[in-house]
Design a protein around this motif. Structure first.
Motif: not given
Length: 220
Positions: A36, A63-64, A67, A70, A72, A95, A98-99, A202, A206
């Protein structure tokens, strides 16, 4: 819901986001688990390590800071066209975009094919399978104990007796645990808001990424 014996089936699999597709071959499992990016904030887990199958209440936003890397690999396994499931699906798709997650979708079509279609999702060798839809809870309870090397995340519901590879993220009003089983709260479809669904994916991701698996995250 009556589960019939699974039969072979052809499933339409949509690649919704490819991430770094040119360097990411989905044909084989990874040699090592993805690492992570970032760390959990204070209040995500209690001071004492939660026991298997425990329910914890992480502090909102704790949990913010976590992430996925890249690319995943995530399979979104979904069943049902009800508004609640659609809200969860949209949250997972947003999600992933965005991730920069590499996302594929397996849509389970009927009760007699659910178990086979869970197998289809596993055959893609994802880092994580995210399940959305109450109809999947009973089939997942049958399949997941036999595939402990595959991580699952259930959003908007939970398994009654999850094994260490099944994490859940739900909230008051979204705690279905299977047919004939008591839920942690009264089911309330109005609680399936985009904000809650976004928090579920999210927080759940996490938790899995940081090794806190086999538990239920109860979101306030």
């Amino acid at each position: 819901m009556r589960l019939l014996q699974a039969v072979g089936t052809t499933v339409a699999i949509a690649v919704l986001a490819t991430g770094c597709a040119s360097a990411d071959d989905w044909s084989q499992p990874r040699d090592t688990a993805p690492t992570p990016i970032g760390a959990l904030g204070a209040g995500f887990v209690p001071s004492v390590k939660p026991s298997p199958e425990a329910t914890i209440t992480p502090r909102p936003g704790s949990w913010d800071g976590v992430h996925p890397p890249k690319g995943y690999r995530v399979v979104l396994l979904t069943a049902g066209d009800d508004p609640q499931t659609k809200t969860l699906v949209t949250a997972v798709e947003d999600w992933a975009k965005q991730e920069d997650v590499s996302l594929k979708t397996v849509k389970a079509t009927s009760s007699d094919k659910y178990i086979a279609q869970i197998g289809d999702a596993m055959d893609l060798h994802p880092d994580l399978i995210v399940a959305a839809g109450n109809n999947l809870v009973d089939p997942l309870a049958m399949v997941t104990p036999n595939h402990l090397d595959q991580q699952f995340l259930v959003v908007g519901a939970e398994l009654a007796e999850p094994t260490g590879n099944v994490t859940a993220a739900d909230w008051t009003g979204a705690s279905f645990r299977g047919e004939g089983l008591g839920a942690s709260s009264t089911y309330d479809p109005t609680t399936f808001t985009p904000a809650r669904a976004a928090s579920a994916i999210r927080a759940g991701a996490a938790s899995v990424l940081t090794g806190h698996t086999g538990i239920v995250l109860w979101l306030s």
